[in-house]
Structures are given as C-alpha cells and as structure tokens.
Write a protein that holds these residues in place. Structure first.
Motif, PDB file in Angstrom:
ATOM      1  N   ARG A  88       0.944  -1.298  -0.018  1.00  0.00           N
ATOM      2  CA  ARG A  88       0.106  -0.006  -0.066  1.00  0.00           C
ATOM      3  C   ARG A  88       0.795   1.332  -0.001  1.00  0.00           C
ATOM      4  O   ARG A  88       1.943   1.174   0.647  1.00  0.00           O
ATOM      5  CB  ARG A  88      -0.901   0.148   1.314  1.00  0.00           C
ATOM      6  N   ARG A  90       1.896   4.783   1.084  1.00  0.00           N
ATOM      7  CA  ARG A  90       1.720   5.599   2.121  1.00  0.00           C
ATOM      8  C   ARG A  90       0.788   6.903   2.166  1.00  0.00           C
ATOM      9  O   ARG A  90       1.098   7.630   0.768  1.00  0.00           O
ATOM     10  CB  ARG A  90       3.115   6.099   2.820  1.00  0.00           C
ATOM     11  N   ARG A  91       0.038   7.191   2.986  1.00  0.00           N
ATOM     12  CA  ARG A  91      -0.578   8.388   2.633  1.00  0.00           C
ATOM     13  C   ARG A  91       0.173   9.736   3.282  1.00  0.00           C
ATOM     14  O   ARG A  91       0.950   9.676   4.358  1.00  0.00           O
ATOM     15  CB  ARG A  91      -1.932   8.347   3.676  1.00  0.00           C
TER      16      ARG A  91
END
Length: 93
Positions: A88, A90-91
């Motif tokens: 995923r 990273r935000r």
C-alpha cells in the motif's frame, strides 16, 4: 587373413584402466577425461599412453563426495531474508 583385435594388458595390481574406473565411479569415460583435463576428480596417471586410476584413490574420491553431501559447507553468499514491504502506498499527511 584378418587381424586379431589387440587385447589390452591387465592393469597394474591395485589399479584400473579408465574404462573400469568410470564404471566403478558411475560416470562415463568422457566425464573422467573431462575431469582429468580440468584437474578435478580422482587422481590419475599414465602408463604407456593409457590412463590408470588407483582403486584406493577412486574409493577416497567417492567417499569425499559422500562426506560433502552429508556436511555441506555454509554458503557465505546467503543472507537472511529481507523484510517484506507493504504494497500500500503511504498516505501523505
């Protein structure tokens, strides 16, 4: 009158010609010749243009292969597995 095929003399005591040595080790004659050329494999020598192997050298070579299979040396190139990374993104934030 046809010629008789030449008979090979018997090998010296405690020795085998290359053909019998290949049978004893379980490889082809070509493999033994290649190992001889590369300088690996069982110790050999020549008598009157014939390649000769001592039976004790052949048995020691096979025993060495067996011992190497039982106790393989540690591979210095091996390293522990790297940790898995998350897939995923990273935000930001």
């Amino acid at each position: 009158m046809p010629r008789r095929p030449k008979r090979k003399p018997p090998p010296p005591r405690g020795c085998l010609w290359i053909e019998e040595a290949a049978d004893r080790v379980g490889v082809t004659v070509a493999t033994l010749r290649n190992w001889r050329h590369l300088g690996k494999g069982p110790m050999s020598f020549m008598i009157a243009r014939r390649i000769v192997y001592r039976i004790t050298d052949l048995d020691a070579f096979v025993e060495g292969l067996y011992q190497a299979a039982l106790n393989p040396p540690p591979n210095p190139d091996m390293r522990p597995p790297e940790p898995r990374l998350s897939r995923r993104p990273r935000r930001a934030g």
